[in-house]
Design an enzyme around this catalytic site. Structure first.
Site, PDB file in Angstrom:
ATOM      1  N   GLY A  54      33.797  11.500 -37.330  1.00  0.00           N
ATOM      2  CA  GLY A  54      34.267  12.770 -36.620  1.00  0.00           C
ATOM      3  C   GLY A  54      33.722  13.481 -35.969  1.00  0.00           C
ATOM      4  O   GLY A  54      32.165  13.457 -35.945  1.00  0.00           O
ATOM      5  N   SER A  55      34.244  14.801 -35.169  1.00  0.00           N
ATOM      6  CA  SER A  55      33.256  15.435 -34.321  1.00  0.00           C
ATOM      7  C   SER A  55      32.758  16.913 -35.484  1.00  0.00           C
ATOM      8  O   SER A  55      33.693  16.441 -35.811  1.00  0.00           O
ATOM      9  CB  SER A  55      34.733  15.998 -33.698  1.00  0.00           C
ATOM     10  OG  SER A  55      34.544  14.784 -32.558  1.00  0.00           O
ATOM     11  N   HIS A  57      29.731  17.694 -35.628  1.00  0.00           N
ATOM     12  CA  HIS A  57      28.403  17.385 -36.031  1.00  0.00           C
ATOM     13  C   HIS A  57      27.092  16.822 -35.273  1.00  0.00           C
ATOM     14  O   HIS A  57      26.608  17.003 -35.506  1.00  0.00           O
ATOM     15  CB  HIS A  57      28.011  15.711 -37.353  1.00  0.00           C
ATOM     16  CG  HIS A  57      29.321  16.067 -38.029  1.00  0.00           C
ATOM     17  ND1 HIS A  57      29.556  17.039 -39.186  1.00  0.00           N
ATOM     18  CD2 HIS A  57      30.429  15.176 -38.574  1.00  0.00           C
ATOM     19  CE1 HIS A  57      30.800  16.535 -39.880  1.00  0.00           C
ATOM     20  NE2 HIS A  57      31.352  15.676 -39.501  1.00  0.00           N
ATOM     21  N   HIS A 219      31.562  17.876 -44.073  1.00  0.00           N
ATOM     22  CA  HIS A 219      32.583  17.939 -44.397  1.00  0.00           C
ATOM     23  C   HIS A 219      32.924  19.463 -45.060  1.00  0.00           C
ATOM     24  O   HIS A 219      34.355  19.412 -44.703  1.00  0.00           O
ATOM     25  CB  HIS A 219      33.878  17.387 -44.281  1.00  0.00           C
ATOM     26  CG  HIS A 219      33.055  16.276 -43.352  1.00  0.00           C
ATOM     27  ND1 HIS A 219      32.135  14.990 -44.167  1.00  0.00           N
ATOM     28  CD2 HIS A 219      33.690  15.583 -42.236  1.00  0.00           C
ATOM     29  CE1 HIS A 219      32.055  13.897 -43.330  1.00  0.00           C
ATOM     30  NE2 HIS A 219      32.272  14.695 -42.429  1.00  0.00           N
TER      31      HIS A 219
END
Length: 331
Positions: A54-55, A57, A219
């Site tokens: 995912g974005s 990070h 997350h």
């Protein structure tokens, strides 16, 4: 929560556009697949290395594309795995006669997307192999993962595998190296605050002014426990007590030590943490041969840090010392 945002739904594409515009000589942006790739990829003489996840990070993974690191990254939305078609099309676009290597952080969504993308790309004749990263010692399992999570230790896998690929190593050798680095890498993180995804506009969880989350996920997943805030040295000691016995690391080991900021921690505080961690490892008879302090795998604007240890040998050190150039820095 104040943030630099236009349309939250365009947060990731606008970020990727900025990365590409800032690096026109080295990076190419393919908006249909959230794809950031090297302008010189694919290269018939090297294995192509791809990661997604995912974005949110950053600098992992889109800012880790470059010579000696990743050949491409195809992230999903913030904290969301990339869709399967992103993985499929990226794998096809990066296909090399030497093959394609997927680096996958161990999350259910990432594994599903990459497994399906791999299967469909292989049906079209692309050879793909996989390295799974699962360095987080905070949990053995959770509703977010199949086993341990892949977090900041992912950097070391990218770096060593990327260096070998740049020298023309075959794909089976890259898999061996990636698995080896992952097997001697352990990470534990903690949070002082939550993070705020742009589309949500409010923190994912609440922490009191006198609380911290030990073992938090990148997350915002719950950690091992929520406890009263300790001073910096006590926090480092608790992280070390989680990480060191897990391999275990022992007297006489050469290690790499990373203090990774989660997005909202000043660099001065990261170095404060590093200093105590370094001293404590040396006191245990370990030699800190390589050090990394800064942001490598973040959680948007979360105030917090993670501590990563890697047990070193000459082969791993060679990969870590090899030159690399990405959108954020020269390693």
């Amino acid at each position: 929560m104040k943030k630099f945002v236009n349309d939250p739904n365009q947060y990731v594409p606008e970020m990727l556009t900025g990365i590409a515009l800032a690096n026109p000589d080295t990076l190419r942006y393919v908006p249909e697949y959230n794809l950031i790739m090297r302008v010189d990829a694919p290269n018939d003489n090297k294995v192509s290395i791809i990661q997604g996840s995912g974005s949110g990070h950053e600098p992992a993974h889109v800012m880790s594309v470059g010579k000696g690191m990743l050949d491409a990254a195809c992230p999903g939305d913030v904290f969301s795995a990339p869709p399967m078609d992103y993985v499929l099309e990226t794998s096809k676009m990066l296909a090399s006669p030497k093959g394609v290597l997927h680096l996958i952080n161990n999350y259910t969504g990432d594994r599903m997307a990459f497994d399906m993308g791999k299967e469909m790309a292989e049906a079209e004749g692309v050879r793909i192999e996989t390295v799974l990263v699962d360095d987080d010692v905070a949990v053995s399992d959770s509703t977010y993962t199949v086993g341990r999570r892949g977090v900041a230790g992912n950097f070391f896998v990218m770096k060593v595998v990327g260096a070998a690929a740049e020298q023309g190593a075959e794909i089976d050798e890259l898999v061996r190296l990636g698995d080896k680095v992952n097997s001697v890498t352990r990470t534990m993180g903690m949070a002082l605050t939550s993070c705020t995804p742009p589309a949500k506009g409010s923190p994912l969880f609440e922490l009191g002014d006198d609380e911290m989350e030990m073992g938090v996920g990148i997350h915002g997943e719950p950690g091992r426990r929520r406890e009263k805030l300790h001073n910096a040295n006590e926090i480092v000691d608790e992280l070390l007590e989680a990480v060191v016995p897990d391999l275990p690391y022992k007297q006489g080991d050469d290690v790499a030590l990373m203090i990774n900021g989660l997005g909202g921690t000043p660099i001065s505080e990261l170095y404060l943490l590093y200093g105590h961690a370094h001293e404590q490892l040396e006191a245990r008879g370990m030699h800190v041969r390589r050090n990394y302090v800064g942001e490598y795998c973040t959680s948007l604007d979360m105030a917090g840090a993670s501590l990563t240890l890697v047990k070193l040998d000459d082969e791993i050190v060679k990969g870590l010392e090899a030159p690399a150039e990405t959108a954020i820095r020269t390693f």
